[in-house]
Each structure stands twice: as structure tokens, then as C-alpha cells.
Design a protein around this motif. Structure first.
Motif, PDB file in Angstrom:
ATOM      1  N   GLU A 138       4.701   0.966   4.411  1.00  0.00           N
ATOM      2  CA  GLU A 138       4.705   0.260   3.132  1.00  0.00           C
ATOM      3  C   GLU A 138       5.000   1.200   1.971  1.00  0.00           C
ATOM      4  N   GLN A 142       2.307   5.302  -6.590  1.00  0.00           N
ATOM      5  CA  GLN A 142       1.899   4.086  -7.297  1.00  0.00           C
ATOM      6  C   GLN A 142       1.577   4.382  -8.749  1.00  0.00           C
ATOM      7  N   SER A 151       0.841  -1.198   0.000  1.00  0.00           N
ATOM      8  CA  SER A 151       0.000   0.000   0.000  1.00  0.00           C
ATOM      9  C   SER A 151       0.877   1.249   0.000  1.00  0.00           C
ATOM     10  N   GLY A 210      -1.727  -1.756  -4.288  1.00  0.00           N
ATOM     11  CA  GLY A 210      -1.935  -2.079  -2.886  1.00  0.00           C
ATOM     12  C   GLY A 210      -3.159  -2.940  -2.677  1.00  0.00           C
ATOM     13  N   GLN A 217      -4.558   0.555   1.787  1.00  0.00           N
ATOM     14  CA  GLN A 217      -4.633   1.103   0.436  1.00  0.00           C
ATOM     15  C   GLN A 217      -6.013   1.702   0.172  1.00  0.00           C
ATOM     16  N   CYS A 253       4.899  -9.008  -1.048  1.00  0.00           N
ATOM     17  CA  CYS A 253       4.156  -8.092  -0.179  1.00  0.00           C
ATOM     18  C   CYS A 253       5.083  -7.790   0.996  1.00  0.00           C
TER      19      CYS A 253
END
Length: 800
Positions: free
Chosen positions: A553, A647, A548, A630, A635, A719
Motif C-alpha cells: 500500500e 504520509q 497505509s 491509513g 497503519q 482505498c
């Protein structure tokens, strides 16, 4: 004297079973056997342990391999074999019992047994074999304690089982885990499948090599700073601060290297250790997963995907972002100086080696003298170009001024600049070329005495040229070292911390990429035309991220995106293994100039099958791309109120690079048009999905993965931990592949649930956290796309 009873150490035991010549029931179909395993500890009678089912047979033989659950006390084992249609009635075809201690002491740890029905009639043969066993002596009279990890199931004789195709490949992977994919019994599908997962020895092997390089690199920087001639007082204090920063960095690398060297058998870092400083250079939870698909008509195929926790510097935290934003903020001067300093050292070492090879060729009067000379000249020109670029930075006068203010002025530090110092090197090189030319002419005309004198003059010219080159290198290193001192102390410290982060991410990424590319290169050995195409355009390496753009992250995405682009500096080549030993088949990594080269060892017979250019170490580059979408509740929050521009930009960059790779591959493969129309359609769909202003969905990942497979690329999925969201993505991809091979739509969800609850991924989750559960909670899963939700009962709240 009492006989000592053999016992097992606390390690896994694998028991392989081959059951053959089973009595066939009525009808033309084969038995399709299913085996249920029971064990007896002498306390609670027979306890059901596991069961496996095989959909297929090879020469009327069926095989499975199993181990026991953790710390199980085992005296006897019983196997009940059923035909598939008899499972629900409880009527087995036959049973057999054996003592585990008897199996261990049997010759070759193998037993031949009769499978008998309830009436005592023989209905088949059973061969039981134990492996992965360590036997110790003990006088204690107690049962065997057996610890297990995985339940395995395998159809023998398949040409697709390429983890063991040859020593070159099998030595790179270990801890093989296999699970059959049980398709619904009502399915009319004519396919069967097996999924495999294995660890990679690259997870430890490559970080150790890189850490040795890093220690040498920064030790050289310390040597340059210490070797700077007397500086005035302010610069002396600045140098002491810089030395403290470098020595702290070297100690961190050295400590990591010592920790890894003490556990040479370790190839796995669990997700719970991703923040460990001791293991920060190892990739997290790295596995190679393969899906074998078999058709009843005898054909089949295999699809690979590597899974891991996203390569990122968890040990350094993400409070200030990741590499992508930190590199943008950082001073590029210090990073450039560090790079040039190590490049200078590497070029000089390479030049010294080439001069020794030329001298040796002259001594033995080899025909390759001129070729060695050209190689030496090429490397020398590169070094002089680097020195000339440093001279243009105008740091030379400043260094001389800092030394002029001291009480003692070195005689050789005059008004000479680096450019003036290179003139004697050019003159020495000109003389060397003329003398070697004269030497070769004399050798051709057979003038032995004159040739000996020419050889002595050549050797003298080489020695003089290397001495003058060493002076230039030393002066250039001084200038670069002084450039580091010109940076403010805090700037230098931030730059070294940034370099540490980048080295950590590069090490994790490289270990994963090499594992996948080695598999791909072995597959290409039998396809020379495709191998030559990959040499011209590079091997596509596709990273799929499920991270995300929120909190930590987001920093992981930034680290990973830089690590992926750093793979552009990595090249591969084939070499013949010098000996048949495990260590001889592990790929080696060497730094050259601006990048790294990975040498992939092959058995001599495989090496001889390569096209001629690849036997001469032709380099194969990488073409990395990174798509991220994500998949979690954070996300969803970022899509509503956060910033998803990172992203968006990463996916747009990846799409542009993927289109460019497709275009290059078209020109390299003349008969690529048979699937080019489908690829163009996929790329068009991908462009619309990436450029859509709405929140990006997982269909972007599905399309990109399909394009990668069609272009023959290497797939990596990650991930945060490499076990939960990654498990959902990998199993979903495997079901998509089964659909392409004829799995009916009605059977998709049952097959997906089976993979997630009984397949490799749930075992990998247990391997990481000790329980066969995914680390999700019910609230989280409401934010997940429906296809990414695990079956009920397979998840709980866990530390991941």
C-alpha cells in the motif's frame, strides 16, 4: 402450431411500481407507505423477497423499483402495501398479485391494477412496468428465470435526480443503484434522504482513447530508430536492443487495446481483477455516489463523491516501490528524450494541419487568413524552439561522428548543425508573411488578377516552408533517437517500464477525474459567475486516500500521488454535440503540446447558455490535491515501528496547495467573504492536524473534505479495493452531511448502521466479491477507529 412462450435471457429485470391515490387513514398525515414484495415459484409458496419504505410523496404518488435476487425462479409476484404505522401489526392496507409472464407480454410491458383490501375494497391504483428486459422465443414450457443486482427505490419528479437531467450527462453514467436512507422512526428530524451509486462509462471509454495515443507514440519512436541512417557496428547493436524493448512495450499496449475493444459494453472492473494485465488501464471499482437530502418544506440538495480502488499499477507489483520513489531514482535523460520526441511529432502534425487550413482559407479567399497565419507562426516558433534546445545538447556532432565511421557517408550530413538548418525556415516564414500581407492588401483594393498571382505565390511559400521544416524535424528526430541509444540498455529498459507504470496510473486516474469533473461542469452551467471563477483558478479535485504506509500500500500511495499531480496537465472545454446520439455525448480526449484537453459535449441549447468565452472552447484547468491517512491494522503497525514520513510529506504538500487554491479563489469571487471565515477556521484546524507530530488520525480527512465541499471541488475517495474502507468513509461522510441538515446526534449511529447494512455500499461489495459482506475480520477491526467499523454481521474474511 403451439404458441411459443416468451422467456427472459440471463439478464436483470427491473420492475417499477407507481402506487397512487392511496386511501388516507385517520389524521392529517399522509400514508407513508411501505411495500413488501413476495414471489411464488410454484414449489414453496410465497417467499418474501424485499421491502422498501418511502418517506415522502409527490402529488400523492409513490414509486419504487426492484429486481430479484440471483437466479430466482419466478411465476407470480405479490405486493403487500402497508401504512408505516401498520407494519408492526401485520395489517396491510391492500394487496395485488400479477403473473410475471403476463407483464412481459403486456403492451409496453405495463399493467394497470387495482390495490384491494382484504374486504375486496379498492384502496388505491397500482401501475407495474418492466424494464431492462431481453425477451427471446422458446418452445420450452418453463417459468421465467430472473437475475438481479440491485434493489432500487426512487421518489419521482425530483429536480435533484441529475443522472438523467439530459442526454449529455445520462450517456456518461449507467447501472443506477438507489437506496432510501431510513432515519429512525423516533427521530423528530424533518429530512429524508436517498443515496445513489452508478458506474461511469469513462472507465472504458477514456482508456481506449489513451491506449491509441500510446501505441502511436511508441510506434513513432520505433520509426525514428529504424530510420537512423547507417551507424557503425557498436551503435547498430545498441539500436537492435532498443528496438526489442520498444516493440515489447508496443505489443503490451496493443494487447490491452484489443482486449478492451472486444468488450465495449464493459464499464466495470471488480476489485478481484485489479492485478489483471488485460484490464490494467481501467480504474478499479469506479462508482459515482450521490446523497440526495430532502426537506419537508420542499427544498433539497445533493452531494457527490467518487469511489474507486486507488489508481496504481498492481499488475507491475510494488517490490521496488511506486512511481514517486522510482522517478526519483530513474535517469531523467531518457524520460525527457521520449517526451521531446513525441512532442516534436505532435507539433509537426499540428503544424501540417494548420498549414492546410491556411491554404484552404487562401483558396476560398476567407477573411480569417491572417488569423490562421498567426496561429501557424505561433506553432512554428514552438517547434523551432524545441529543435534549438535539442541542438544545444551537443548530440549533433556525436551523431555525425557515429555515421562518419561507416563506409558510405550521406552527402547531406555535412558539418551543418540543427541551428543552421533552421535559418532557411526563418527565411521562408519571412517571405510567407510578406506575400500574405500583399495578398490581403490586393484583396482589399479589389485587384483580382494581381490577387490570384499573390495567392499562388503564398501557396508556393507555404509548400517550401513546410518542406524545409520537415528537414529540420527529421534531423531533430534523428538526434533524439540517437540520444536514446546513448543510454545504457538496462537504463532504457527501466525507463520504458517506468513509463508503462506512469501511463497505467494516468489512465486510471483520468477516467475517475473526468467522471467527477463532468458532473461538476454540468452543475456550473447555470452558475456563469462561478464557472468564470473556475476558469481562472481551476477546478479543485480532492483525492482522499485510506492507504497505509506499509508494504504494497505504500507503493500504491506513491503511484497515486504522481497520478494526482499529472492531472495538472489536463484541461477541459465545452463543445456542442454534433448529433443526438449516445457516442456524441461521451467526452473526447486530445493531446496538445504539454498536456491533454477533455472536450465535454453539450446539447446545443445548453451550449448556447454558456458565457461567450466558453463557447469558443475556453480551457478550464484542474487543481488536484491528495490527502492520505491509513485506516487499517498495518497503519497502526507503521505508526509504532515503521516509517510514516511519506504520509506526512504528502499531507503537508496537499495542505500548502489547498491554502494556495483558497487564496486564488478569494480574488476571483468578490462576495466569497460570507463563508470565508469558516473556511479559514477549517484550514487552521487542518494545519494543526497535519503538523502534529502524533500519528495522524482520520479527522484530517474529514476537515479536508469539508473544505473541498465549501470550495466547490470534486471529491474522490479510495482505498486498496474501493469497497471496504471506502464504504466506511463514504457512509460516515453522508451521516456528517445529514447532521448538518438537522439529523439529531442520537440518530447518527442507527442511520450509519442502516447505510452500511442496507445501502448502496453493501450492494457494491456484493457486486465485487459475490457476497453482501465487507472484507474485514474481527482482529482487523480492533485497529480501526470506532466510526469506521461496520455493523455486526456485515463482514467476513474475503478476498478483496
Amino acid at each position: 402450431m403451439a404458441c411459443r412462450r416468451p422467456t427472459l435471457s440471463k439478464r436483470n429485470i427491473e420492475i417499477s411500481i407507481v402506487y397512487k391515490d392511496l386511501v388516507q387513514g385517520p389524521g392529517p398525515e399522509q400514508p407513508n407507505p411501505m411495500v413488501t414484495v413476495f414471489y411464488c415459484s410454484g414449489q414453496h409458496g410465497w417467499v418474501a423477497h424485499t421491502h422498501t419504505q418511502l418517506k415522502g410523496h409527490v402529488n400523492h404518488e409513490y414509486r419504487c423499483t426492484f429486481v430479484f435476487d440471483s437466479e430466482v425462479l419466478v411465476n407470480k409476484v405479490r405486493l403487500d402495501v402497508f401504512r408505516l404505522k401498520d407494519c408492526t401489526t401485520g395489517s396491510n392496507s391492500g394487496s395485488v398479485e400479477f403473473a410475471l409472464s403476463g407483464l412481459i407480454v403486456a403492451p409496453a410491458r405495463k399493467l394497470w391494477l387495482d390495490l384491494c383490501s382484504h374486504e375486496g375494497k379498492k384502496v388505491g391504483d397500482i401501475i407495474v412496468e418492466a424494464s431492462n428486459v431481453v425477451v427471446t422465443s422458446s418452445s420450452e414450457e418453463h417459468s421465467l428465470h430472473v437475475t438481479s443486482r440491485f434493489t432500487l427505490c426512487k421518489i419521482p419528479g425530483s429536480k435533484f435526480s441529475c443522472f438523467k437531467m439530459d442526454p449529455s450527462l445520462s450517456c456518461v453514467f449507467c447501472e443506477l443503484l438507489e437506496r432510501p436512507v431510513l432515519l429512525p422512526t423516533t427521530s423528530p428530524s424533518k429530512i429524508s434522504a436517498i443515496e445513489q451509486a452508478t458506474e461511469s462509462k469513462m472507465a472504458l471509454h477514456l482508456p481506449v482513447i489513451l491506449l491509441n495515443y500510446y501505441v502511436d507514440k511508441y510506434s513513432y519512436c520505433v520509426g525514428v530508430l529504424q530510420g537512423l541512417r547507417k551507424l557503425c557496428e557498436p551503435w547498430q547493436k545498441q539500436r537492435q536492443k532498443a528496438l526489442v524493448y520498444f516493440e515489447a512495450l508496443i505489443e503490451r499496449y496493443s494487447c490491452a487495446l484489443r482486449n478492451l475493444s472486444q468488450q465495449q459494453s464493459r464499464t466495470f472492473k471488480s476489485s478481484r481483477l485489479k492485478c489483471s494485465k488485460d484490464l490494467e488501464f481501467l480504474p478499479t471499482n469506479l462508482h459515482v455516489q450521490r446523497l440526495h437530502i430532502y426537506h419537508r418544506r420542499g427544498t433539497g440538495c445533493a452531494h457527490d463523491v467518487l469511489t474507486l480502488g486507488a489508481p496504481a499499477a498492481h499488475s507491475l507489483g510494488f517490490w521496488d516501490g511506486g512511481l514517486r520513489s522510482l522517478l526519483h531514482k530513474a535517469s531523467g535523460v531518457t524520460c525527457k528524450v521520449l517526451h521531446n520526441l513525441w512532442l516534436l511529432h505532435h507539433m509537426h502534425a499540428d503544424l501540417t494541419q494548420k498549414s492546410k487550413l491556411l491554404s484552404k482559407a487562401l483558396e476560398v479567399q476567407s477573411d480569417c487568413c491572417w488569423e490562421r497565419l498567426m496561429s501557424l507562426i505561433d506553432k512554428l516558433r514552438q517547434l523551432l524552439t524545441l529543435c534549438d534546445n535539442v541542438a544545444k545538447e551537443e548530440v549533433v556532432p556525436e551523431l555525425y561522428e557515429a555515421q562518419r565511421t561507416t563506409s558510405s557517408l550521406e552527402k547531406h550530413l555535412t558539418s551543418q548543425t540543427l541551428q543552421e538548418l533552421t535559418l532557411p525556415v526563418d527565411q521562408s516564414l519571412t517571405i510567407l508573411v510578406k506575400r500574405i500581407d500583399s495578398y490581403l492588401l490586393g484583396k482589399t483594393e479589389g485587384m483580382s488578377q494581381s490577387n490570384e498571382r499573390s495567392m499562388e505565390k503564398c501557396a508556393d511559400s507555404i509548400c517550401r516552408m513546410m518542406q524545409k521544416t520537415a528537414d529540420v524535424v527529421m534531423s531533430t528526430a534523428d538526434c533524439l533517437g540517437f540520444s536514446l541509444l546513448q543510454e545504457p540498455s538496462q537504463t532504457l529498459r527501466r525507463c520504458l517500464n517506468l513509463q508503462l507504470r506512469r501511463d497505467v496510473v494516468f489512465s486510471q486516474t483520468l477516467a475517475a477525474v473526468v467522471s467527477g469533473v463532468v458532473l461538476r461542469l454540468h452543475a456550473l452551467i447555470s452558475e456563469p459567475r462561478m464557472l468564470q471563477a473556475m476558469q481562472s483558478v481551476g477546478i479543485l479535485v480532492h483525492f482522499e486516500g485510506l492507504l497505509s504506509t506499509f508494504r504494497d500500500e505504500r507503493g500504491m500511495i506513491e503511484d497515486l500521488s504522481v497520478g494526482v499531480l499529472d492531472m495538472c496537465s489536463v484541461h477541459f472545454c465545452f463543445v456542442a454535440a454534433s448529433r443526438v446520439a449516445q457516442a456524441a455525448f461521451l467526452p473526447n480526449v486530445q493531446e496538445y503540446g504539454e498536456g491533454w484537453i477533455v472536450e465535454v459535449p453539450l446539447l446545443p441549447n445548453l451550449h448556447d447558455q454558456l458565457p461567450p468565452e466558453f463557447r469558443d472552447k475556453a480551457k478550464i484547468s484542474l487543481f488536484p490535491v491528495f490527502f492520505n491517512v491509513g485506516i487499517n491494522e498495518e497503519q497502526v503497525l507503521a505508526d509504532w515501528i515503521g516509517d510514516t514520513s511519506l504520509q506526512q510529506k504528502i499531507n503537508e504538500e496537499a495542505y500548502s496547495r489547498l491554502v494556495g487554491y483558497h487564496s486564488q479563489l478569494q480574488h476571483s469571487l468578490y462576495n466569497f467573504s460570507d463563508q470565508d471565515e469558516d473556511i479559514r477556521a477549517l484550514l487552521s484546524d487542518l494545519r494543526h492536524s497535519v503538523q502534529d507530530n502524533r500519528p495522524q488520525g482520520p479527522h484530517i480527512l474529514h476537515i479536508a473534505a469539508e473544505v473541498c465541499r465549501r470550495l466547490g471541488g470534486v471529491r474522490l475517495t479510495c482505498c486498496k479495493s474501493g469497497k471496504d474502507r471506502t464504504a466506511m468513509a463514504v457512509t460516515l461522510e453522508q451521516v456528517f452531511l445529514l447532521q448538518q441538515h438537522g439529523l439529531p446526534a442520537a440518530d447518527v449511529n442507527p442511520t450509519l448502521d442502516h447505510m452500511r447494512s442496507q445501502g448502496c455500499r453493501i450492494e457494491i461489495a456484493r457486486k465485487n466479491v459475490g457476497r453482501k459482506k465487507y472484507a474485514f475480520n474481527a482482529l482487523q477491526l480492533k485497529a480501526f477507529p470506532r466510526q469506521y467499523r461496520p455493523p455486526d454481521g456485515t463482514y467476513t474474511v474475503l478476498e478483496s
